[in-house]
Scaffold this motif. Sequence first.
Motif, PDB file in Angstrom:
ATOM      1  N   ALA A  46       0.492  -0.812  -0.247  1.00  9.95           N
ATOM      2  CA  ALA A  46       0.093   0.263  -0.276  1.00  9.95           C
ATOM      3  C   ALA A  46       1.047   0.997   0.001  1.00  9.95           C
ATOM      4  CB  ALA A  46      -1.167  -0.407   1.183  1.00  9.95           C
ATOM      5  N   ALA A  47       2.219   1.291   0.392  1.00  8.11           N
ATOM      6  CA  ALA A  47       2.906   2.702   0.363  1.00  8.11           C
ATOM      7  C   ALA A  47       3.139   2.644  -0.445  1.00  8.11           C
ATOM      8  CB  ALA A  47       3.829   2.081   1.706  1.00  8.11           C
ATOM      9  N   TYR A  48       4.013   1.579  -1.192  1.00 11.77           N
ATOM     10  CA  TYR A  48       4.382   1.312  -2.811  1.00 11.77           C
ATOM     11  C   TYR A  48       3.698   2.866  -3.732  1.00 11.77           C
ATOM     12  CZ  TYR A  48       8.087  -1.053  -1.318  1.00 11.77           C
ATOM     13  OH  TYR A  48       9.835  -1.259  -0.624  1.00 11.77           O
ATOM     14  N   GLN A  49       2.387   1.943  -3.306  1.00 12.55           N
ATOM     15  CA  GLN A  49       1.260   1.919  -4.170  1.00 12.55           C
ATOM     16  C   GLN A  49       0.790   3.516  -4.806  1.00 12.55           C
ATOM     17  OE1 GLN A  49      -2.426  -0.400  -4.043  1.00 12.55           O
ATOM     18  NE2 GLN A  49      -1.121  -1.962  -5.167  1.00 12.55           N
ATOM     19  N   ALA A  50       0.560   4.102  -2.474  1.00 13.31           N
ATOM     20  CA  ALA A  50       0.602   5.586  -2.525  1.00 13.31           C
ATOM     21  C   ALA A  50       1.332   6.205  -2.611  1.00 13.31           C
ATOM     22  CB  ALA A  50       0.555   5.536  -0.839  1.00 13.31           C
ATOM     23  N   THR A  51       2.715   6.029  -2.854  1.00  8.13           N
ATOM     24  CA  THR A  51       4.084   6.477  -3.082  1.00  8.13           C
ATOM     25  C   THR A  51       3.370   7.051  -4.648  1.00  8.13           C
ATOM     26  OG1 THR A  51       4.940   5.380  -1.145  1.00  8.13           O
ATOM     27  CG2 THR A  51       6.319   7.111  -3.197  1.00  8.13           C
ATOM     28  N   ALA A  52       3.135   6.276  -5.540  1.00 10.91           N
ATOM     29  CA  ALA A  52       3.058   6.342  -6.611  1.00 10.91           C
ATOM     30  C   ALA A  52       1.869   6.616  -7.308  1.00 10.91           C
ATOM     31  CB  ALA A  52       3.071   5.060  -7.659  1.00 10.91           C
ATOM     32  N   THR A  53       1.186   6.932  -6.634  1.00  8.26           N
ATOM     33  CA  THR A  53      -0.277   7.636  -6.388  1.00  8.26           C
ATOM     34  C   THR A  53      -0.158   9.169  -6.519  1.00  8.26           C
ATOM     35  OG1 THR A  53      -2.085   5.886  -5.926  1.00  8.26           O
ATOM     36  CG2 THR A  53      -2.493   7.675  -5.550  1.00  8.26           C
ATOM     37  N   TYR A  54       1.038   9.294  -5.305  1.00 12.56           N
ATOM     38  CA  TYR A  54       1.108  10.705  -5.192  1.00 12.56           C
ATOM     39  C   TYR A  54       2.266  11.643  -5.945  1.00 12.56           C
ATOM     40  CZ  TYR A  54      -1.266   9.950  -0.786  1.00 12.56           C
ATOM     41  OH  TYR A  54      -2.283   9.867   0.657  1.00 12.56           O
TER      42      TYR A  54
END
Length: 202
Positions: free
Chosen positions: A79-87
Motif C-alpha cells: 500500500a505504501a508503494y502504491q500510495a507513493t506512486a499515486t501521490y
Amino acid sequence: MQPLIEITTVPIQIEMKTTSAKLEYARGTAEMEISRNQGGLSIKSRPIRVNIDTYEASNSVTPTLARNLEQGAQKGQQAAYQATATYAQQGKLMMETKVGEEMITKFAADAMMKNVKTGVGLDFIPKAPPEITWDVGEMNIRYEMDKLNFDWKFNQGGFEFTPGDIEFTVTQRPEVVIKYLGGPIYVPPSSDPNYEPVDVKG
C-alpha cells in the motif's frame, strides 16, 4: 673192621621261577557329547507411514498470528508503494494543470473508481494444498535353524610291555654231615667195662 666215621654231604637245592615277558595292547576309547543351540523365527514389520503436512493449507484459511503479521506487513508495504506512486502521479499532474481546472474532483473520482471492484470476485481456499509424503513399509523375516554341536573325545590306545622275570629261591643250603659210627672211647682204656688186656707175651 668197619669205618668209624661216616661223612654225608647234602647238596644245595635251588628253586627257579620264571615269568615270561608279555606285550599287551590297550584299546582306545571314544566319547561324544552332543549339545543343542535352539534357533527361532523372528518377524519384524513396519507398515507404510503417511505424513500429511497441512501447515500452509491451514495458514491460507486461518493464518497464525505470525503469518497474519507477515501478511499485514506485506500489504502495508505494498500500500505504501502504491500510495507513493499515486501521490507522485498526482503531483506531476498538478504541476502540469492550468489554473481553473478542477483537479481535486478528478483525483477523488479516480480514487473511488479504484476502490470499486468490477465483476464477481472469486477466491478458492485453501490456497495451498497439503503436503503429503510417505515412508515405505518394511518387513524383515529371520529364521535360524537349530544347531547340533558334536564334541568328540578320543583316548588313543597303546602298548604296554612287561619284561620277563627270573626268581631264584634256595630251598636247601649245602652241608656236610659227619657221623661217628664207633663206640665210646675211654681214657684210660682200662676204664672200658669191656676192656680186655692185650696179651703181649708171645
